[in-house]
Motif scaffolding. Sequence first.
Motif, PDB file in Angstrom:
ATOM      1  N   PRO A   1       0.456  12.822  -4.482  1.00 21.74           N
ATOM      2  CA  PRO A   1       0.705  12.702  -3.037  1.00 21.74           C
ATOM      3  C   PRO A   1       1.063  14.041  -2.385  1.00 21.74           C
ATOM      4  O   PRO A   1       0.599  14.339  -1.281  1.00 21.74           O
ATOM      5  N   GLU A   2       1.830  14.860  -3.090  1.00 21.65           N
ATOM      6  CA  GLU A   2       2.222  16.153  -2.538  1.00 21.65           C
ATOM      7  C   GLU A   2       1.018  17.085  -2.378  1.00 21.65           C
ATOM      8  O   GLU A   2       0.880  17.761  -1.359  1.00 21.65           O
ATOM      9  N   ARG A   3       0.165  17.135  -3.389  1.00 24.34           N
ATOM     10  CA  ARG A   3      -1.023  17.997  -3.294  1.00 24.34           C
ATOM     11  C   ARG A   3      -1.999  17.478  -2.252  1.00 24.34           C
ATOM     12  O   ARG A   3      -2.613  18.249  -1.520  1.00 24.34           O
ATOM     13  N   ARG A   4      -2.186  16.154  -2.201  1.00 24.42           N
ATOM     14  CA  ARG A   4      -3.070  15.594  -1.174  1.00 24.42           C
ATOM     15  C   ARG A   4      -2.499  15.871   0.213  1.00 24.42           C
ATOM     16  O   ARG A   4      -3.245  16.073   1.165  1.00 24.42           O
ATOM     17  N   ALA A   5      -1.189  15.891   0.342  1.00 25.39           N
ATOM     18  CA  ALA A   5      -0.561  16.170   1.635  1.00 25.39           C
ATOM     19  C   ALA A   5      -0.770  17.620   2.050  1.00 25.39           C
ATOM     20  O   ALA A   5      -0.911  17.913   3.234  1.00 25.39           O
ATOM     21  N   ARG A   6      -0.819  18.548   1.105  1.00 22.65           N
ATOM     22  CA  ARG A   6      -1.025  19.969   1.422  1.00 22.65           C
ATOM     23  C   ARG A   6      -2.491  20.308   1.610  1.00 22.65           C
ATOM     24  O   ARG A   6      -2.831  21.084   2.495  1.00 22.65           O
ATOM     25  N   GLY A   7      -3.336  19.791   0.736  1.00 25.75           N
ATOM     26  CA  GLY A   7      -4.768  20.043   0.846  1.00 25.75           C
ATOM     27  C   GLY A   7      -5.121  21.497   1.093  1.00 25.75           C
ATOM     28  O   GLY A   7      -4.640  22.379   0.412  1.00 25.75           O
ATOM     29  N   LEU A   8      -5.953  21.751   2.092  1.00 29.23           N
ATOM     30  CA  LEU A   8      -6.444  23.106   2.380  1.00 29.23           C
ATOM     31  C   LEU A   8      -5.785  23.755   3.602  1.00 29.23           C
ATOM     32  O   LEU A   8      -6.319  24.715   4.144  1.00 29.23           O
ATOM     33  N   MET A   9      -4.640  23.265   4.023  1.00 21.89           N
ATOM     34  CA  MET A   9      -3.946  23.845   5.161  1.00 21.89           C
ATOM     35  C   MET A   9      -3.658  25.328   4.914  1.00 21.89           C
ATOM     36  O   MET A   9      -3.112  25.684   3.881  1.00 21.89           O
ATOM     37  N   GLY A  10      -4.061  26.162   5.833  1.00 18.06           N
ATOM     38  CA  GLY A  10      -3.786  27.584   5.753  1.00 18.06           C
ATOM     39  C   GLY A  10      -4.709  28.372   4.843  1.00 18.06           C
ATOM     40  O   GLY A  10      -4.634  29.594   4.807  1.00 18.06           O
ATOM     41  N   VAL A  11      -5.562  27.725   4.106  1.00 14.00           N
ATOM     42  CA  VAL A  11      -6.474  28.419   3.198  1.00 14.00           C
ATOM     43  C   VAL A  11      -7.593  29.071   4.008  1.00 14.00           C
ATOM     44  O   VAL A  11      -8.187  28.435   4.869  1.00 14.00           O
ATOM     45  N   THR A  12      -7.863  30.339   3.730  1.00 14.22           N
ATOM     46  CA  THR A  12      -8.927  31.052   4.437  1.00 14.22           C
ATOM     47  C   THR A  12     -10.152  31.282   3.570  1.00 14.22           C
ATOM     48  O   THR A  12     -11.243  31.512   4.088  1.00 14.22           O
ATOM     49  N   GLU A  13      -9.982  31.251   2.269  1.00 14.26           N
ATOM     50  CA  GLU A  13     -11.080  31.415   1.310  1.00 14.26           C
ATOM     51  C   GLU A  13     -10.807  30.473   0.144  1.00 14.26           C
ATOM     52  O   GLU A  13      -9.660  30.196  -0.175  1.00 14.26           O
ATOM     53  N   LEU A  14     -11.856  30.019  -0.500  1.00 16.40           N
ATOM     54  CA  LEU A  14     -11.688  29.078  -1.604  1.00 16.40           C
ATOM     55  C   LEU A  14     -11.642  29.737  -2.978  1.00 16.40           C
ATOM     56  O   LEU A  14     -11.461  29.056  -3.984  1.00 16.40           O
ATOM     57  N   GLY A  15     -11.797  31.056  -3.036  1.00 17.06           N
ATOM     58  CA  GLY A  15     -11.757  31.723  -4.329  1.00 17.06           C
ATOM     59  C   GLY A  15     -12.893  31.241  -5.208  1.00 17.06           C
ATOM     60  O   GLY A  15     -14.022  31.102  -4.757  1.00 17.06           O
ATOM     61  N   PRO A  16     -12.601  30.911  -6.477  1.00 20.78           N
ATOM     62  CA  PRO A  16     -13.659  30.524  -7.405  1.00 20.78           C
ATOM     63  C   PRO A  16     -14.181  29.098  -7.193  1.00 20.78           C
ATOM     64  O   PRO A  16     -15.175  28.718  -7.795  1.00 20.78           O
ATOM     65  N   ALA A  17     -13.527  28.316  -6.362  1.00 20.83           N
ATOM     66  CA  ALA A  17     -13.922  26.923  -6.157  1.00 20.83           C
ATOM     67  C   ALA A  17     -14.836  26.778  -4.942  1.00 20.83           C
ATOM     68  O   ALA A  17     -14.794  27.590  -4.026  1.00 20.83           O
ATOM     69  N   VAL A  18     -15.650  25.706  -4.938  1.00 23.84           N
ATOM     70  CA  VAL A  18     -16.517  25.420  -3.782  1.00 23.84           C
ATOM     71  C   VAL A  18     -15.823  24.506  -2.789  1.00 23.84           C
ATOM     72  O   VAL A  18     -16.317  24.297  -1.686  1.00 23.84           O
TER      73      VAL A  18
END
Length: 165
Positions: A57-74
């Motif tokens: 639940p904590e990770r789903r709540a954070r998700g991609l907020m504030g992320v500008t690049e995905l690094g090695p992931a798509v």
Amino acid sequence: MRRGATGVVLALVGLAAACSGDASTVVPEGFASRVAVVTAPDGSGVVEHCLWIADTPERRARGLMGVTELGPAVGMAFVNDAPTTGRFWMKDTSIPLSIAFFDQAGVHLGAVDMEPCTAADPADCPRYDTPSGYTVALEVPLGTAEGLGLVPGSSVGITDRPCDD
């Protein structure tokens, strides 16, 4: 933020550490990466992609907020233990996203494109409905879902195998 059927608020991810020595790349902190296997609608081909995994639940709540690049992931996979439904929103996300939904068997249920919401009042952010019974939602940069094979008729499976950095 996102709201599930139980009313649990789910959002997208806080700023994180830079990846690969490139200070401009901001990736999700505290998320494991896993290999996802995507099978073409006619079963003719299989491709593998690296995804960040939001499985609590904590990770789903954070998700991609504030992320500008995905690094090695798509993208990011929002993984649920049981079929669910709900709504997603894009409050405080900077990357326009497409989201594809898959059921317990990995079958594509639908997809929607989402735009970032910078409104001061969260009530002003659009909500995006999900199909009933999804267990995995894959967020990828807007316009990339088709090229990644996340299309009607495709299927996806998340492995336990970590991605190669």
